[in-house]
Design a protein around this motif. Structure first.
Motif, PDB file in Angstrom:
ATOM      1  N   ASP A  67     -35.090   3.075   9.399  1.00  0.00           N
ATOM      2  CA  ASP A  67     -35.097   4.092  10.458  1.00  0.00           C
ATOM      3  C   ASP A  67     -35.321   5.503   9.924  1.00  0.00           C
ATOM      4  O   ASP A  67     -36.037   6.306  10.527  1.00  0.00           O
ATOM      5  CB  ASP A  67     -33.775   4.046  11.236  1.00  0.00           C
ATOM      6  N   SER A  68     -34.730   5.808   8.792  1.00  0.00           N
ATOM      7  CA  SER A  68     -34.801   7.183   8.283  1.00  0.00           C
ATOM      8  C   SER A  68     -36.185   7.585   7.776  1.00  0.00           C
ATOM      9  O   SER A  68     -36.420   8.761   7.514  1.00  0.00           O
ATOM     10  CB  SER A  68     -33.762   7.390   7.174  1.00  0.00           C
ATOM     11  N   VAL A  69     -37.083   6.622   7.627  1.00  0.00           N
ATOM     12  CA  VAL A  69     -38.434   6.962   7.159  1.00  0.00           C
ATOM     13  C   VAL A  69     -39.494   6.753   8.228  1.00  0.00           C
ATOM     14  O   VAL A  69     -40.674   7.039   7.996  1.00  0.00           O
ATOM     15  CB  VAL A  69     -38.814   6.168   5.885  1.00  0.00           C
ATOM     16  N   LYS A  70     -39.077   6.260   9.388  1.00  0.00           N
ATOM     17  CA  LYS A  70     -40.053   6.027  10.458  1.00  0.00           C
ATOM     18  C   LYS A  70     -40.719   7.337  10.857  1.00  0.00           C
ATOM     19  O   LYS A  70     -40.055   8.364  11.005  1.00  0.00           O
ATOM     20  CB  LYS A  70     -39.358   5.392  11.667  1.00  0.00           C
ATOM     21  N   GLY A  71     -42.032   7.278  11.009  1.00  0.00           N
ATOM     22  CA  GLY A  71     -42.781   8.480  11.346  1.00  0.00           C
ATOM     23  C   GLY A  71     -43.187   9.300  10.141  1.00  0.00           C
ATOM     24  O   GLY A  71     -43.997  10.229  10.257  1.00  0.00           O
ATOM     25  N   ARG A  72     -42.623   8.983   8.978  1.00  0.00           N
ATOM     26  CA  ARG A  72     -42.957   9.728   7.756  1.00  0.00           C
ATOM     27  C   ARG A  72     -43.622   8.844   6.703  1.00  0.00           C
ATOM     28  O   ARG A  72     -44.521   9.292   6.007  1.00  0.00           O
ATOM     29  CB  ARG A  72     -41.700  10.355   7.153  1.00  0.00           C
ATOM     30  N   PHE A  73     -43.152   7.618   6.568  1.00  0.00           N
ATOM     31  CA  PHE A  73     -43.686   6.692   5.570  1.00  0.00           C
ATOM     32  C   PHE A  73     -44.533   5.628   6.272  1.00  0.00           C
ATOM     33  O   PHE A  73     -44.162   5.138   7.343  1.00  0.00           O
ATOM     34  CB  PHE A  73     -42.561   5.982   4.822  1.00  0.00           C
ATOM     35  N   THR A  74     -45.630   5.273   5.635  1.00  0.00           N
ATOM     36  CA  THR A  74     -46.492   4.221   6.164  1.00  0.00           C
ATOM     37  C   THR A  74     -46.834   3.242   5.051  1.00  0.00           C
ATOM     38  O   THR A  74     -47.331   3.650   3.996  1.00  0.00           O
ATOM     39  CB  THR A  74     -47.799   4.802   6.728  1.00  0.00           C
TER      40      THR A  74
END
Length: 135
Positions: A67-74
């Motif tokens: 959750d803490s990387v959603k939208g930032r890590f792909t």
């Protein structure tokens, strides 16, 4: 034998980007390539437990993220090169950690990313690559 090699870490300022790579080899059974496996990215910060960050199923590209990387890590993969990437954008100091890629034939790394299993269950690990985000 399965081998994973992680690379791409470095030092970056907060808000910056890095792309990690995990080159894989040895996925074969009776001489035939195996494509139905999952590779995950994990990280461990000093004094903290190792945690699952992201995972991808090689055959169809299905992914799961912390959750803490959603939208930032792909997470993505190059099917032909058997390489998995982790594109990290909008990096924060709390992303500082040693990052590892890992896989296993019995426990899916996505199960670890979801929190339903421990990273201890995974047998194959690449050497870590250090990511440091300065504030």
């Amino acid at each position: 034998e399965v081998q994973l090699q992680a690379s791409g870490g470095g030092l970056v300022q907060a808000g910056g980007s890095l792309r990690l790579s995990c080159a894989s080899s040895g996925f074969a059974f009776d001489g035939f390539p195996v494509n139905d496996y999952v590779i995950g990215w994990f990280r461990q910060a000093p004094g903290k437990e190792r945690e699952g960050v992201s995972c991808i199923r090689y055959s169809d590209g299905r992914t799961r993220n912390l959750d803490s990387v959603k939208g930032r890590f792909t997470i993505s993969r190059d099917y032909a090169k058997r390489t998995v990437y982790l594109q990290m954008n909008s990096l924060k100091p709390e992303d500082t950690a040693v990052y590892y890629c890992a896989t296993d034939f019995e426990t899916s790394p996505c199960t670890v990313v979801s929190g339903a299993a421990s990273y201890y269950r995974l047998d194959y690990w690449g050497k870590g690559t250090q990511v440091t985000v300065s504030s």
